[in-house]
Scaffold this motif. Sequence first.
Motif, mmCIF file in Angstrom:
data_model
loop_
_atom_site.group_PDB
_atom_site.id
_atom_site.type_symbol
_atom_site.label_atom_id
_atom_site.label_comp_id
_atom_site.label_asym_id
_atom_site.label_seq_id
_atom_site.Cartn_x
_atom_site.Cartn_y
_atom_site.Cartn_z
ATOM 1 N N MET A 113 0.354 -1.456 -0.113
ATOM 2 C CA MET A 113 0.183 0.180 0.122
ATOM 3 C C MET A 113 1.141 1.062 -0.367
ATOM 4 O O MET A 113 0.839 2.430 -0.193
ATOM 5 N N TYR A 114 1.839 0.960 1.218
ATOM 6 C CA TYR A 114 3.113 2.512 0.866
ATOM 7 C C TYR A 114 3.589 2.712 -0.106
ATOM 8 O O TYR A 114 3.210 3.797 -0.542
ATOM 9 N N ASP A 115 3.641 2.151 -1.064
ATOM 10 C CA ASP A 115 3.867 2.057 -2.410
ATOM 11 C C ASP A 115 3.362 2.170 -3.148
ATOM 12 O O ASP A 115 3.498 3.350 -4.526
ATOM 13 N N LEU A 116 2.177 1.955 -3.133
ATOM 14 C CA LEU A 116 1.623 2.136 -4.562
ATOM 15 C C LEU A 116 0.583 3.358 -4.548
ATOM 16 O O LEU A 116 0.201 3.824 -5.298
ATOM 17 N N ILE A 117 0.001 4.185 -2.928
ATOM 18 C CA ILE A 117 -0.519 5.155 -2.502
ATOM 19 C C ILE A 117 -0.223 6.448 -4.335
ATOM 20 O O ILE A 117 -0.436 7.393 -4.852
ATOM 21 N N PRO A 118 1.724 6.667 -4.030
ATOM 22 C CA PRO A 118 1.639 7.991 -5.139
ATOM 23 C C PRO A 118 2.078 7.978 -6.561
ATOM 24 O O PRO A 118 1.662 8.665 -7.030
ATOM 25 N N HIS A 119 1.486 6.056 -6.520
ATOM 26 C CA HIS A 119 0.562 5.868 -7.674
ATOM 27 C C HIS A 119 -0.385 5.649 -9.021
ATOM 28 O O HIS A 119 -0.466 5.713 -9.769
ATOM 29 N N LEU A 120 -1.645 6.084 -7.307
ATOM 30 C CA LEU A 120 -2.754 5.837 -7.861
ATOM 31 C C LEU A 120 -4.108 6.382 -8.588
ATOM 32 O O LEU A 120 -3.496 7.755 -7.828
ATOM 33 N N ALA A 121 -3.594 6.871 -9.569
ATOM 34 C CA ALA A 121 -4.612 7.560 -9.972
ATOM 35 C C ALA A 121 -6.534 7.716 -9.594
ATOM 36 O O ALA A 121 -6.728 8.130 -9.471
ATOM 37 N N ILE A 122 -6.623 5.689 -9.447
ATOM 38 C CA ILE A 122 -8.431 6.176 -9.242
ATOM 39 C C ILE A 122 -8.424 4.625 -8.179
ATOM 40 O O ILE A 122 -7.679 3.873 -8.526
ATOM 41 N N VAL A 123 -9.321 3.995 -7.760
ATOM 42 C CA VAL A 123 -9.587 3.025 -6.655
ATOM 43 C C VAL A 123 -10.880 2.508 -7.105
ATOM 44 O O VAL A 123 -11.954 3.435 -6.544
ATOM 45 N N HIS A 124 -11.104 1.705 -7.910
ATOM 46 C CA HIS A 124 -12.603 1.013 -8.182
ATOM 47 C C HIS A 124 -12.832 -0.039 -6.932
ATOM 48 O O HIS A 124 -11.814 -0.743 -6.604
ATOM 49 N N LEU A 125 -14.363 0.220 -6.459
ATOM 50 C CA LEU A 125 -14.966 -0.808 -5.929
ATOM 51 C C LEU A 125 -15.780 -1.614 -6.461
ATOM 52 O O LEU A 125 -16.500 -1.380 -7.302
#
Length: 272
Positions: free
Chosen positions: A186-198
């Motif tokens: 999660m910590y590594d993903l956050i800076p690269h996330l544009a959107i989270v689909h639910l």
Amino acid sequence: MATLSISEVTTFRWSFQRDVQTYARLGLTSLGIWRQKLADYGEEKGAELLAESEINVSHVYFAGGFTGHDGRSFGESVEDARHAIEVASLVGADCLTLYTGSRGGHTRNHANRLFETALDQILPVALDNEIALAIEPMDVRAADDWTFLTDLEMALELIDRISSPYLKMAIDTYQWGEDPKLFSLMYDLIPHLAIVHLGDYLHSPSVDHERCLLGKGVVPLGAIVHCLTENGYDGNYDIRLMGEEIELSNYEDVIQHSCQTFQQVMQTLHAS
């Protein structure tokens, strides 16, 4: 501050116009555009309707298929992606979701080369239009014709290697909700996330993408949103539901239930 949208794939049977008008009437301020619906309605006319309805666009769904598995040539897929970026700019979208295409008969190295060559050609267009390209990895059981990126670490490594501010990632909780890697990375993903689909499910991800109402399945949505928030994510969440159960449901009920479920998750988060 986190925002919520509804993907037009959730209301599969409705037209673009009905989506926009109904979402607005139900109090939503953002949607995820399905390109086919917008094209059927008319891109320019659709942009005008969105502006009149004061509806923002979280993302445009989708472009890709650069490995040729869907029958298009590499050049055709690249040209389609360029057009998709321009459409995303026209409607003021935050990002365009991107799929590599299936590996098909290619070696993994060749499939990677095809995708990275495509990125070399379309990232300048994304830069010119200020549209983030959100690569979407998928669970291997559901990826089928969509993508050969079936590992979160692999997707992160690719993004790090390309190192462009306009190359991001989209995460779908239907694909990764029960994968321990989602939390450990999660910590590594956050800076690269544009959107989270639910998305939620009663059974494991599959090529049929059979989803259920949010909160009615086994995906730990509250834990995921809590972990995202704790690690600094405050971007777009997008409700993406599909499959037989959803298609046979009353769409307005699906929308209202989904929004209420998300609000309950956020209220629990703020109360903790």
